[in-house]
Design an enzyme around this catalytic site. Structure first.
Site, PDB file in Angstrom:
ATOM      1  N   THR A  97     -24.545   6.535  35.228  1.00 14.47           N
ATOM      2  CA  THR A  97     -25.218   7.464  36.127  1.00 14.47           C
ATOM      3  C   THR A  97     -26.745   7.427  36.002  1.00 14.47           C
ATOM      4  O   THR A  97     -27.300   7.711  34.951  1.00 14.47           O
ATOM      5  CB  THR A  97     -24.746   8.927  35.957  1.00 14.47           C
ATOM      6  OG1 THR A  97     -23.326   8.969  35.852  1.00 14.47           O
ATOM      7  CG2 THR A  97     -25.179   9.755  37.158  1.00 14.47           C
TER       8      THR A  97
ATOM      9  N   LYS B 196     -13.267   9.281  32.521  1.00 14.12           N
ATOM     10  CA  LYS B 196     -14.634   9.712  32.804  1.00 14.12           C
ATOM     11  C   LYS B 196     -14.781  11.157  32.330  1.00 14.12           C
ATOM     12  O   LYS B 196     -14.091  12.052  32.831  1.00 14.12           O
ATOM     13  CB  LYS B 196     -14.927   9.588  34.303  1.00 14.12           C
ATOM     14  CG  LYS B 196     -14.933   8.152  34.804  1.00 14.12           C
ATOM     15  CD  LYS B 196     -15.021   8.083  36.312  1.00 14.12           C
ATOM     16  CE  LYS B 196     -16.333   8.606  36.846  1.00 14.12           C
ATOM     17  NZ  LYS B 196     -16.401   8.484  38.330  1.00 14.12           N
TER      18      LYS B 196
ATOM     19  N   ARG C 280     -14.582  21.172  47.065  1.00 14.65           N
ATOM     20  CA  ARG C 280     -15.616  21.001  48.088  1.00 14.65           C
ATOM     21  C   ARG C 280     -15.653  22.209  49.018  1.00 14.65           C
ATOM     22  O   ARG C 280     -14.674  22.942  49.168  1.00 14.65           O
ATOM     23  CB  ARG C 280     -15.370  19.728  48.917  1.00 14.65           C
ATOM     24  CG  ARG C 280     -15.669  18.447  48.155  1.00 14.65           C
ATOM     25  CD  ARG C 280     -15.681  17.226  49.053  1.00 14.65           C
ATOM     26  NE  ARG C 280     -16.062  16.045  48.313  1.00 14.65           N
ATOM     27  CZ  ARG C 280     -17.323  15.627  48.148  1.00 14.65           C
ATOM     28  NH1 ARG C 280     -18.308  16.307  48.715  1.00 14.65           N
ATOM     29  NH2 ARG C 280     -17.587  14.550  47.455  1.00 14.65           N
TER      30      ARG C 280
ATOM     31  N   ARG D 178     -17.200  -2.680  40.237  1.00 17.15           N
ATOM     32  CA  ARG D 178     -16.665  -1.315  40.375  1.00 17.15           C
ATOM     33  C   ARG D 178     -16.478  -0.970  41.846  1.00 17.15           C
ATOM     34  O   ARG D 178     -17.402  -1.097  42.643  1.00 17.15           O
ATOM     35  CB  ARG D 178     -17.603  -0.294  39.729  1.00 17.15           C
ATOM     36  CG  ARG D 178     -17.238   1.166  40.005  1.00 17.15           C
ATOM     37  CD  ARG D 178     -18.223   2.115  39.357  1.00 17.15           C
ATOM     38  NE  ARG D 178     -17.970   3.503  39.678  1.00 17.15           N
ATOM     39  CZ  ARG D 178     -18.734   4.274  40.447  1.00 17.15           C
ATOM     40  NH1 ARG D 178     -19.840   3.755  40.993  1.00 17.15           N
ATOM     41  NH2 ARG D 178     -18.423   5.536  40.679  1.00 17.15           N
TER      42      ARG D 178
END
Length: 579
Positions: free
Chosen positions: A359, A301, A153, A110
């Site tokens: 995760t 995802k 962000r 990945r």
């Protein structure tokens, strides 16, 4: 006795191997027949999972489990069905280390495009391909590109300072770009221009993975008055989450589009598409990949509430799913993540599409040589839930013990697979399959049923696109699925489906039609030879062979029952005159 390919084997009794792992017998029940099965160095002995034509339930199977706590042997090395995805950071980005990771159990490399330059990611691609060529096992190694995705962000703080704030402190959040580099304790910038339109008083804004929780007090134009619910720190360029808020960010940023072009140019095998919220997001990614990238698999995802709510429509459009629990655990209550995980994995299993669990699976191994017991249970439970792949992030990208993390995940996944009552699972999946089925799925279902009845050592499938192998994987046979293909990318992508062992067949196409069956048997011989070398099948084992009635896509409709020759010479390929 040697059995020739292309004929049916005689019926013969099976001699079980001595068990090393012995599930304890259940208390007296109607299932009285003893059942022994040997896979590599680990064996089971319990009441028959299919005694009296009734498959043993998962509960009964688990109640029968027992272990001798023996170490896994080299013979068990390749028997794991669940694939392992490892994130590559600078520390492990060299050919020798990638070979070690692959031999430890890594199947998919990945690349995280939230970090790193194109020069760096090019080196990962080149090193991964060199490592696959150098690996002693000769197994394909897939490459995945994980997009940064649309994200929100904070801006830069003035002088890049970290400013502590106390619980109850109120300040402004602005979307005015003139404040993008001058954040203070009284006002910070967030780069989502529609933020004032989608939020409302009383809603929450999480900063830095939820470390700082802000509550909206009021909205004035492009400014939002917020109150900090806890003490924390305001810092530059921290991620922002908006739980219980529907956002309208585009599925791909300009950076994502450039990253996808890099992936197409380098022939990556799959895209891990971040922050997918709807089926239209998947369609947009396909459009950007274009015809040159049409063969690249899109793995969405799911990491926000919108993605969970729209999961059914997304599942229809995508090639596979990643349950990305990091951001998901911020967007929805952490106590509910396990429910979303189980729901999504189950729906993927019923649809026959690959699903990845990711995760913090062995997070503590980033710094420690041993994981916590909860982490090991997390990996095992993901496998028992039905995940096709499990993923390592920081554990391999920056961790001190990358090889040990992969080995721990491999061993845990392997033993978790041994805890599954496969006949019962097969019956559940078959009952949930909509009728009528397409020919390829009917054949896959029949092949797995036949493998159960015959106690087969393997199913071997000849595939161009990999669809037949994926459908076989859907029905979760207890034996390995050996996928023989001439398409190198299909071989690499096959790692997405549990239990599929890809074998690339290097001989070119173009076989005369009258020699087609010879070519078919050659591919079967080649696949069995590779499986014997890996130790995932034994001589004289019965195998199910799934093939088409002619070459090309979409012609899979034939099931043959064969036996692995005891004499290695019987697996020599037959020459074909191509003129």
């Amino acid at each position: 006795m040697t059995f020739a390919l292309g004929h049916y084997p005689p019926s013969r009794p099976r001699t079980p191997s001595p068990p090393k792992y012995l599930p304890a017998r259940l208390p007296a029940t109607s299932h009285s027949d003893e059942y022994r099965s040997s896979i590599g160095g680990i064996s089971n002995m319990t009441t028959s999972p299919y005694a009296n034509s009734t498959p043993m339930s998962q509960l009964a199977w688990q109640a029968s489990l027992n272990t001798t706590f023996a170490e896994l042997t080299e013979d068990d090395h390749f028997l794991r069905k669940t694939s392992i995805i490892a994130t590559i950071g600078p520390k492990v980005n060299n050919v020798d280390m990638l070979v070690k990771l692959a031999e430890a159990g890594m199947n998919i490399v990945r690349m995280n495009f939230s970090h790193g330059s194109y020069e760096y990611h090019q080196s990962v691609v080149d090193n991964a391909r060199a490592a696959a060529a150098k690996s002693p096992s000769g197994r394909p190694l897939a490459i995945a590109l994980d997009t940064k995705g649309p994200e929100i962000r904070t801006g830069l703080m003035k002088d890049d300072a970290d400013i502590p704030i106390n619980a109850g402190h109120e300040f402004w959040v602005t979307t005015d770009k003139s404040f993008a580099e001058s954040g203070t304790a009284e006002q910070i910038f967030m780069d989502y221009s529609n933020l004032p339109k989608v939020t409302a008083p009383g809603k929450l804004i999480y900063v830095d993975d939820g470390i700082l929780s802000l509550q909206v007090v009021s909205i004035e134009g492009d400014k939002i008055r917020v109150k900090s619910l806890n003490s924390g720190t305001l810092s530059s360029r921290k991620g922002v989450n908006l739980p219980k808020t529907a956002v309208d960010l585009p599925p791909l940023s300009d950076k994502d589009k450039a990253d996808l072009a890099f992936g197409v140019k380098n022939g990556v095998d799959m895209i891990f598409a971040s922050f997918i919220r709807s089926a239209n997001d998947v369609k947009e990614i396909r459009k950007v990949l274009g015809t040159e990238g049409a063969s690249i698999k899109i793995i969405v995802k799911i990491e926000n509430e919108q993605g969970v709510q729209n999961f059914d429509e997304i599942l229809k459009e995508t090639d596979g799913v990643m349950v990305a629990r990091g951001d998901l655990g911020i967007e929805i209550p952490a106590s509910q993540v396990f429910m979303a995980q189980k729901m999504m994995i189950a729906k993927c299993n019923v649809a026959g599409k690959p699903v990845i669990c990711a995760t913090q699976m062995l997070e503590s191994m980033t710094y420690n040589p041993r994981p916590t017991r909860a982490e090991v249970s997390d990996v095992a439970n993901a496998v028992m839930d039905g995940a096709d792949c499990v993923m390592l992030s920081g554990e391999t990208a920056k961790g001190k013990y990358p090889i040990e993390a992969v080995k721990m995940m491999a061993e845990t996944a392997y033993l978790a697979e041994k805890s599954i009552a496969y006949p019962h699972l097969f019956d559940q999946l078959r009952a949930l399959t909509p009728r009528p089925t397409e020919t390829a799925e009917t054949l896959a279902l029949s092949a797995v049923a036949a493998a159960i009845e015959q106690d087969a050592g393997a199913i071997i499938v000849l595939s161009t696109s990999g669809v037949s192998a994926r459908l076989l994987s859907k029905y979760r046979p207890s034996c390995p699925i050996i996928c023989v293909t001439r398409n190198q990318q299909t071989a690499r992508q096959a790692h997405l489906s549990r239990g599929v062992y890809p074998v690339w067949y290097p001989e070119p196409r173009g076989v005369p039609s009258e020699k087609w069956q010879i070519d078919v048997d050659n591919r079967i011989r080649y696949g069995l030879r590779a499986a014997l070398q890996l130790g995932i099948v034994k001589p004289e084992a019965t195998v199910m062979a799934v093939q088409g009635w002619k070459g090309g896509l979409g012609h899979t409709n034939t099931l043959r029952i064969l036996s692995v020759p005891a004499d290695p010479a019987d697996l020599d390929l037959h020459s074909i005159d191509r003129e």
